[in-house]
Design a protein around this motif. Structure first.
Motif, short mmCIF file in Angstrom:
data_model
loop_
_atom_site.label_atom_id
_atom_site.label_comp_id
_atom_site.label_asym_id
_atom_site.label_seq_id
_atom_site.Cartn_x
_atom_site.Cartn_y
_atom_site.Cartn_z
N MET A 139 0.82 -1.21 0.00
CA MET A 139 0.00 0.00 0.00
C MET A 139 0.85 1.26 0.00
SD MET A 139 -3.09 -0.86 2.56
CE MET A 139 -3.95 -2.42 2.47
N HIS A 140 1.95 1.25 0.73
CA HIS A 140 2.77 2.46 0.80
C HIS A 140 3.49 2.74 -0.52
CE1 HIS A 140 5.93 -0.48 1.74
NE2 HIS A 140 6.77 0.42 1.29
N ARG A 141 3.48 1.81 -1.48
CA ARG A 141 4.11 2.00 -2.79
C ARG A 141 3.12 2.44 -3.87
NH1 ARG A 141 8.38 2.88 -4.58
NH2 ARG A 141 7.90 1.83 -6.52
N ILE A 142 1.82 2.35 -3.59
CA ILE A 142 0.83 2.61 -4.63
C ILE A 142 0.95 4.02 -5.21
CG2 ILE A 142 -1.65 2.87 -5.07
CD1 ILE A 142 -2.07 0.38 -3.33
N SER A 143 1.07 5.04 -4.38
CA SER A 143 1.19 6.41 -4.89
C SER A 143 2.39 6.55 -5.80
CB SER A 143 1.29 7.41 -3.73
OG SER A 143 0.09 7.45 -3.02
N GLN A 144 3.51 5.94 -5.43
CA GLN A 144 4.71 6.03 -6.25
C GLN A 144 4.53 5.27 -7.57
OE1 GLN A 144 7.38 8.05 -5.44
NE2 GLN A 144 7.78 7.71 -7.61
N GLU A 145 3.84 4.13 -7.52
CA GLU A 145 3.56 3.37 -8.74
C GLU A 145 2.70 4.19 -9.70
OE1 GLU A 145 4.37 0.04 -9.65
OE2 GLU A 145 5.73 -0.09 -7.93
N ILE A 146 1.76 4.95 -9.17
CA ILE A 146 0.94 5.82 -10.02
C ILE A 146 1.81 6.94 -10.59
CG2 ILE A 146 -0.98 7.48 -10.03
CD1 ILE A 146 -2.32 5.64 -7.88
N ALA A 147 2.61 7.57 -9.74
CA ALA A 147 3.49 8.66 -10.20
C ALA A 147 4.49 8.18 -11.24
CB ALA A 147 4.22 9.27 -9.00
N ASP A 148 4.95 6.93 -11.13
CA ASP A 148 5.92 6.36 -12.07
C ASP A 148 5.26 5.76 -13.31
OD1 ASP A 148 7.96 7.07 -10.34
OD2 ASP A 148 8.18 5.04 -9.51
N ASP A 149 3.96 5.99 -13.51
CA ASP A 149 3.20 5.47 -14.65
C ASP A 149 3.16 3.94 -14.70
OD1 ASP A 149 2.54 8.01 -15.55
OD2 ASP A 149 4.29 8.16 -16.85
N GLN A 150 3.28 3.29 -13.57
CA GLN A 150 3.15 1.84 -13.51
C GLN A 150 1.69 1.43 -13.34
OE1 GLN A 150 5.85 -0.22 -14.12
NE2 GLN A 150 6.60 1.82 -14.65
N ILE A 151 0.90 2.26 -12.68
CA ILE A 151 -0.55 2.08 -12.56
C ILE A 151 -1.17 3.27 -13.27
CG2 ILE A 151 -2.52 1.90 -10.99
CD1 ILE A 151 -0.53 0.88 -8.85
N ARG A 152 -1.88 2.99 -14.40
CA ARG A 152 -2.40 4.08 -15.23
C ARG A 152 -3.88 3.94 -15.55
NH1 ARG A 152 1.56 4.81 -20.12
NH2 ARG A 152 0.45 6.75 -20.26
N ASP A 153 -4.49 2.88 -15.09
CA ASP A 153 -5.89 2.61 -15.38
C ASP A 153 -6.79 3.49 -14.51
OD1 ASP A 153 -8.32 1.12 -16.08
OD2 ASP A 153 -8.12 0.29 -14.06
N GLY A 154 -7.67 4.25 -15.16
CA GLY A 154 -8.53 5.19 -14.46
C GLY A 154 -9.48 4.55 -13.46
N ILE A 155 -10.07 3.40 -13.79
CA ILE A 155 -10.98 2.74 -12.85
C ILE A 155 -10.21 2.32 -11.61
CG2 ILE A 155 -12.41 0.69 -12.48
CD1 ILE A 155 -13.33 0.95 -15.39
#
Length: 179
Positions: A143-159
Motif C-alpha cells: 500500500m505504501h508504494r501505490i502512490s509512487q507506482e501511479i506517479a511512475d506510470d506503472q498504474i495508469r488505469d482510471g478505474i
C-alpha cells in the motif's frame, strides 16, 4: 425531453454486452456507451495485510497492457455488487473471496459511459485458488508504494486509480510510508 433529444441506439452486435446510443444536441451529436448487463460493474480492491492485488490486463483499445484491479460487468446470477466482484475475481485470478464489503460507486468515464462501477473491498483465502484463470500475471503491491507506482506510470488505469482513491478516502488503505 423533446423528441430531438431522445437517445437512439446507433450500434449493437449479437452477443455484445455493450451498445452505443446517440442523441442530437444543438449542432452536434452526443454519444454514450451502455451495457445490457443485469447491473453495474464491479472492481475488486483485494487487500491482503498491507498489499493490494493487481492483474496484468491486455487492453487492445489502447494497444498495451496495464496493471489493474480485477473488475467486470454484472451477470444476472450475481445478485449484488459483492457477488459480481467475487465472481470476476475468481474468473480473472482464480482467487476465492472470503469476505467483501461495498465501499461505493464510481463512474469510469461520466462523459461517455452511462454505467457505474461498484467498488468492493475483498479479502481472499491465500491458500484457496482455482487452477484456471483469465490472467496469469498477478502482482501484489504494498500500500505504501501505490502512490509512487501511479506517479511512475506503472498504474495508469482510471478505474483502478479511482477505486483506490475511494478506498483510501474511506480509510481502507494505509498508503503512508512505513516509519
Amino acid at each position: 425531453m423533446t423528441a430531438a433529444r431522445r437517445w437512439r441506439d446507433v450500434w449493437t452486435a449479437p452477443g455484445e454486452r455493450l451498445f452505443v446510443q446517440a442523441r442530437d444536441e444543438e449542432g452536434w451529436t452526443r454519444h454514450r456507451i451502455l451495457s445490457n448487463s443485469e447491473g453495474d460493474g464491479a472492481v475488486a480492491v483485494v487487500v491482503d495485510g498491507s498489499r493490494v492485488l493487481f492483474i496484468d490486463a491486455e487492453r487492445p483499445a489502447i494497444g498495451r497492457n496495464l496493471w489493474e484491479l480485477p473488475r467486470g460487468q454484472a451477470d444476472a446470477a450475481d445478485g449484488s455488487p459483492e457477488a459480481t466482484a467475487a465472481r470476476e475475481l475468481l474468473e480473472e485470478t482464480g482467487l476465492i473471496s472470503v469476505e467483501s464489503r461495498l465501499l461505493g460507486q464510481i463512474w469510469a468515464e461520466s462523459g461517455l459511459s452511462g454505467d457505474a462501477v461498484n467498488v468492493v473491498q475483498v479479502r481472499v483465502d491465500p491458500l484457496a485458488r482455482r487452477a484456471v484463470a483469465e490472467y496469469s500475471a498477478l502482482r501484489w503491491i504494498d500500500m505504501h508504494r501505490i502512490s509512487q507506482e501511479i506517479a511512475d506510470d506503472q498504474i495508469r488505469d482510471g478505474i483502478s486509480i479511482a477505486a483506490l482513491a475511494l478506498a483510501w478516502a474511506k480509510g481502507q488503505l494505509n498508503t503512508a510510508s512505513p516509519a
